[in-house]
Scaffold this motif. Structure first.
Motif, PDB file in Angstrom:
ATOM      1  N   THR A  52       0.796  -1.229   0.000  1.00 45.50           N
ATOM      2  CA  THR A  52       0.000   0.000   0.000  1.00 45.50           C
ATOM      3  C   THR A  52       0.828   1.279   0.000  1.00 45.50           C
ATOM      4  OG1 THR A  52      -0.150   0.000   2.429  1.00 45.50           O
ATOM      5  CG2 THR A  52      -1.895  -1.143   1.204  1.00 45.50           C
ATOM      6  N   ASP A  53       2.124   1.188   0.319  1.00 48.82           N
ATOM      7  CA  ASP A  53       2.911   2.414   0.461  1.00 48.82           C
ATOM      8  C   ASP A  53       4.356   2.193   0.019  1.00 48.82           C
ATOM      9  OD1 ASP A  53       3.554   5.044   1.163  1.00 48.82           O
ATOM     10  OD2 ASP A  53       4.058   4.483   3.213  1.00 48.82           O
ATOM     11  N   GLN A  54       4.539   1.727  -1.212  1.00 46.22           N
ATOM     12  CA  GLN A  54       5.893   1.473  -1.684  1.00 46.22           C
ATOM     13  C   GLN A  54       6.688   2.764  -1.859  1.00 46.22           C
ATOM     14  OE1 GLN A  54       6.486  -1.264  -4.899  1.00 46.22           O
ATOM     15  NE2 GLN A  54       4.770  -2.583  -4.296  1.00 46.22           N
ATOM     16  N   TYR A  55       6.002   3.856  -2.183  1.00 44.83           N
ATOM     17  CA  TYR A  55       6.712   5.123  -2.326  1.00 44.83           C
ATOM     18  C   TYR A  55       7.189   5.657  -0.971  1.00 44.83           C
ATOM     19  CZ  TYR A  55       5.206   5.408  -7.186  1.00 44.83           C
ATOM     20  OH  TYR A  55       5.018   5.163  -8.524  1.00 44.83           O
ATOM     21  N   GLY A  56       6.554   5.210   0.090  1.00 41.42           N
ATOM     22  CA  GLY A  56       6.968   5.628   1.426  1.00 41.42           C
ATOM     23  C   GLY A  56       7.953   4.682   2.075  1.00 41.42           C
ATOM     24  N   TRP A  57       8.314   3.610   1.324  1.00 35.49           N
ATOM     25  CA  TRP A  57       9.262   2.606   1.830  1.00 35.49           C
ATOM     26  C   TRP A  57      10.675   3.155   1.666  1.00 35.49           C
ATOM     27  CZ3 TRP A  57       7.575  -2.512   3.270  1.00 35.49           C
ATOM     28  CH2 TRP A  57       8.604  -3.377   3.622  1.00 35.49           C
ATOM     29  N   THR A  58      11.068   4.016   2.568  1.00 33.04           N
ATOM     30  CA  THR A  58      12.343   4.708   2.436  1.00 33.04           C
ATOM     31  C   THR A  58      12.826   5.178   3.798  1.00 33.04           C
ATOM     32  OG1 THR A  58      13.418   6.675   1.520  1.00 33.04           O
ATOM     33  CG2 THR A  58      11.082   6.828   1.968  1.00 33.04           C
ATOM     34  N   SER A  59      14.098   5.517   3.874  1.00 34.67           N
ATOM     35  CA  SER A  59      14.654   6.025   5.133  1.00 34.67           C
ATOM     36  C   SER A  59      14.332   7.501   5.338  1.00 34.67           C
ATOM     37  CB  SER A  59      16.185   5.837   5.144  1.00 34.67           C
ATOM     38  OG  SER A  59      16.780   6.592   4.095  1.00 34.67           O
ATOM     39  N   LYS A  60      13.778   8.154   4.287  1.00 33.91           N
ATOM     40  CA  LYS A  60      13.408   9.567   4.373  1.00 33.91           C
ATOM     41  C   LYS A  60      14.589  10.408   4.859  1.00 33.91           C
ATOM     42  CE  LYS A  60       8.584   8.460   5.445  1.00 33.91           C
ATOM     43  NZ  LYS A  60       7.472   8.624   6.413  1.00 33.91           N
ATOM     44  N   SER A  61      15.684  10.290   4.159  1.00 32.38           N
ATOM     45  CA  SER A  61      16.906  10.988   4.563  1.00 32.38           C
ATOM     46  C   SER A  61      16.721  12.501   4.570  1.00 32.38           C
ATOM     47  CB  SER A  61      18.047  10.611   3.620  1.00 32.38           C
ATOM     48  OG  SER A  61      19.219  11.344   3.927  1.00 32.38           O
ATOM     49  N   SER A  62      17.279  13.132   5.608  1.00 27.58           N
ATOM     50  CA  SER A  62      17.252  14.597   5.717  1.00 27.58           C
ATOM     51  C   SER A  62      18.649  15.168   5.477  1.00 27.58           C
ATOM     52  CB  SER A  62      16.739  15.003   7.100  1.00 27.58           C
ATOM     53  OG  SER A  62      17.543  14.428   8.120  1.00 27.58           O
ATOM     54  N   GLU A  63      19.451  14.447   4.702  1.00 26.56           N
ATOM     55  CA  GLU A  63      20.837  14.850   4.471  1.00 26.56           C
ATOM     56  C   GLU A  63      20.930  16.212   3.786  1.00 26.56           C
ATOM     57  OE1 GLU A  63      24.861  13.151   2.205  1.00 26.56           O
ATOM     58  OE2 GLU A  63      23.036  11.951   2.338  1.00 26.56           O
ATOM     59  N   LEU A  64      19.953  16.519   2.931  1.00 22.90           N
ATOM     60  CA  LEU A  64      19.982  17.799   2.235  1.00 22.90           C
ATOM     61  C   LEU A  64      19.804  18.977   3.186  1.00 22.90           C
ATOM     62  CD1 LEU A  64      17.899  16.963  -0.968  1.00 22.90           C
ATOM     63  CD2 LEU A  64      20.380  17.235  -0.780  1.00 22.90           C
ATOM     64  N   LEU A  65      19.162  18.731   4.328  1.00 27.85           N
ATOM     65  CA  LEU A  65      18.917  19.809   5.290  1.00 27.85           C
ATOM     66  C   LEU A  65      20.105  20.024   6.221  1.00 27.85           C
ATOM     67  CD1 LEU A  65      15.231  18.954   6.256  1.00 27.85           C
ATOM     68  CD2 LEU A  65      16.036  20.614   4.561  1.00 27.85           C
ATOM     69  N   GLU A  66      20.842  18.956   6.512  1.00 25.39           N
ATOM     70  CA  GLU A  66      22.000  19.059   7.403  1.00 25.39           C
ATOM     71  C   GLU A  66      22.830  17.803   7.251  1.00 25.39           C
ATOM     72  OE1 GLU A  66      24.802  18.820  10.393  1.00 25.39           O
ATOM     73  OE2 GLU A  66      23.158  17.381  10.260  1.00 25.39           O
ATOM     74  N   LYS A  67      24.128  17.970   7.051  1.00 26.57           N
ATOM     75  CA  LYS A  67      24.964  16.805   6.769  1.00 26.57           C
ATOM     76  C   LYS A  67      26.045  16.567   7.827  1.00 26.57           C
ATOM     77  CE  LYS A  67      26.122  15.978   2.540  1.00 26.57           C
ATOM     78  NZ  LYS A  67      26.739  16.038   1.183  1.00 26.57           N
ATOM     79  N   ARG A  68      26.587  17.607   8.420  1.00 26.85           N
ATOM     80  CA  ARG A  68      27.754  17.455   9.296  1.00 26.85           C
ATOM     81  C   ARG A  68      27.447  16.594  10.525  1.00 26.85           C
ATOM     82  NH1 ARG A  68      29.717  20.314  13.623  1.00 26.85           N
ATOM     83  NH2 ARG A  68      27.980  21.774  13.430  1.00 26.85           N
ATOM     84  N   ILE A  69      26.398  16.924  11.259  1.00 25.19           N
ATOM     85  CA  ILE A  69      26.029  16.150  12.444  1.00 25.19           C
ATOM     86  C   ILE A  69      25.501  14.778  12.049  1.00 25.19           C
ATOM     87  CG2 ILE A  69      24.532  16.067  14.474  1.00 25.19           C
ATOM     88  CD1 ILE A  69      24.627  19.084  14.574  1.00 25.19           C
ATOM     89  N   LEU A  70      24.721  14.740  10.967  1.00 21.41           N
ATOM     90  CA  LEU A  70      24.154  13.472  10.504  1.00 21.41           C
ATOM     91  C   LEU A  70      25.248  12.453  10.224  1.00 21.41           C
ATOM     92  CD1 LEU A  70      21.802  11.720   9.444  1.00 21.41           C
ATOM     93  CD2 LEU A  70      22.121  12.830   7.222  1.00 21.41           C
ATOM     94  N   LYS A  71      26.362  12.914   9.640  1.00 22.47           N
ATOM     95  CA  LYS A  71      27.442  11.999   9.272  1.00 22.47           C
ATOM     96  C   LYS A  71      27.943  11.223  10.482  1.00 22.47           C
ATOM     97  CE  LYS A  71      31.511  13.694   8.714  1.00 22.47           C
ATOM     98  NZ  LYS A  71      32.686  14.426   8.188  1.00 22.47           N
ATOM     99  N   TRP A  72      28.240  11.931  11.569  1.00 28.35           N
ATOM    100  CA  TRP A  72      28.781  11.262  12.751  1.00 28.35           C
ATOM    101  C   TRP A  72      27.734  10.384  13.431  1.00 28.35           C
ATOM    102  CZ3 TRP A  72      33.708  10.897  12.985  1.00 28.35           C
ATOM    103  CH2 TRP A  72      34.518  11.899  12.434  1.00 28.35           C
ATOM    104  N   GLY A  73      26.524  10.896  13.565  1.00 33.77           N
ATOM    105  CA  GLY A  73      25.481  10.104  14.205  1.00 33.77           C
ATOM    106  C   GLY A  73      25.153   8.861  13.419  1.00 33.77           C
ATOM    107  N   SER A  74      25.075   8.981  12.099  1.00 31.80           N
ATOM    108  CA  SER A  74      24.725   7.850  11.245  1.00 31.80           C
ATOM    109  C   SER A  74      25.813   6.782  11.252  1.00 31.80           C
ATOM    110  CB  SER A  74      24.470   8.341   9.822  1.00 31.80           C
ATOM    111  OG  SER A  74      24.106   7.267   8.982  1.00 31.80           O
ATOM    112  N   ILE A  75      27.075   7.199  11.173  1.00 32.02           N
ATOM    113  CA  ILE A  75      28.180   6.236  11.163  1.00 32.02           C
ATOM    114  C   ILE A  75      28.229   5.451  12.466  1.00 32.02           C
ATOM    115  CG2 ILE A  75      30.694   6.014  11.208  1.00 32.02           C
ATOM    116  CD1 ILE A  75      30.819   8.300   9.191  1.00 32.02           C
TER     117      ILE A  75
END
Length: 235
Positions: A30-53
Motif C-alpha cells: 500500500t505504500d511502496q513510495y513511502g518505503w524509504t529512510s526519508k533521509s534529511s541529508e539535504l537539510l543538514e549533513k555534518r552532524i548526521l554523518k557522525w550520528g549515522s556512522i
C-alpha cells in the motif's frame, strides 16, 4: 506463573511477530513510495554523518552479538572449547563498545532532530517514535548489562532469555525461563518487542531494502561528449 507473565512471555511475542510480518506485507502493498529512510541529508549533513556512522556500525555488531548470545546454545561454544569466562569477556568487551557507539549515535541523531527547526518540521510521528523506541531499547540493554556486570551477578541470559526466545521461534514458549530474570533485562526485552511491533509503520522498513544487488551490478560507463559530433549532427 501468573496471567501477566503468560501474556508477556507467551502471548505478546506472537502478537508482535504477527504485527511485524503482516504489517510489512501491508506496508509494501500500500505504500511502496513511502518505503524509504526519508533521509534529511539535504537539510543538514555534518552532524548526521557522525550520528549515522556510529549508529549504523554499532547496531550491526549489536545485532550479530544478540544472535550469537541468544540463538546459539551454550553447548555449541563449549564444543569449540570456549569457556564461560572467555565468552563473557568477549561479550562485554565487544558488546560494550558496540552498544556505547550505538547509544552515542542514536542520541546524536535524536539531538539533531529535536534541536534543528528545519529537520524538526519535517519529522513525522512515525519518525520520532522509531528513534525514541530505538534509543529506549539500546539504553535499557546497556543498563541491564552494566548493572549485571557491576553487581557481580551470577545471572546468565544464555540459560534463561536464550532458551525462552528459542522456544518462541520453535513454537514452544516457556514463560518459566523468564521467572528469575532481573527486572532491567525484562524491561529491555519488552522495549525491544515493542520496537518490533511499530517497526512496519516507521522508516525502519528501509532495513529490508539494502542495495545488495550493487555487489554484482555491472559498471555504469560514462562517455565524454564530443562537441564536434554534436555540432555536425545539428547541421
Amino acid at each position: 506463573m501468573n496471567w501477566g507473565d503468560q501474556f508477556l512471555w507467551v502471548i505478546y511475542p506472537y502478537v508482535v511477530i504477527t504485527i511485524f510480518i503482516v504489517g510489512h506485507i501491508y506496508r509494501f502493498n500500500t505504500d511502496q513510495y513511502g518505503w524509504t529512510s526519508k533521509s534529511s541529508e539535504l537539510l543538514e549533513k555534518r552532524i548526521l554523518k557522525w550520528g549515522s556512522i556510529l549508529f549504523h556500525w554499532g547496531i550491526v555488531f549489536v545485532f550479530f552479538g544478540h544472535i550469537a548470545g541468544l540463538l546459539i546454545p551454550i553447548s555449541f561454544y563449549q564444543s569449540l572449547g570456549v569457556s564461560d569466562e572467555l565468552y563473557h569477556i568477549i561479550a562485554v568487551g565487544i558488546g560494550g563498545l558496540a552498544g556505547f557507539a550505538t547509544a552515542i549515535g542514536v542520541f546524536i541523531l535524536l539531538f539533531r532532530r529535536l534541536s534543528m527547526r528545519r529537520i524538526r518540521s519535517t519529522t513525522s510521528m512515525g519518525d520520532m517514535a522509531a528513534i525514541v523506541l530505538v534509543a529506549i531499547a539500546i539504553v535499557t540493554g546497556m543498563l541491564a548489562t552494566t548493572t549485571n556486570a557491576v553487581g557481580s551477578s551470577e545471572f546468565d541470559y544464555r540459560t534463561t532469555i536464550g532458551p525462552w526466545i528459542r522456544g518462541v521461534f520453535t513454537l514452544q514458549p516457556d514463560a518459566s525461563f523468564m521467572a528469575e530474570v532481573p527486572q532491567p533485562f525484562k524491561i529491555h526485552v519488552i522495549s525491544a518487542l515493542s520496537l518490533f511491533a511499530v517497526w512496519p509503520f516507521t522508516r525502519l522498513v528501509h532495513v529490508f531494502s539494502l542495495p545488495i544487488t550493487y555487489l554484482w551490478r555491472s559498471y555504469v560507463i560514462y562517455r565524454r561528449r564530443n562537441p564536434r559530433v554534436i555540432t555536425s549532427k545539428q547541421r
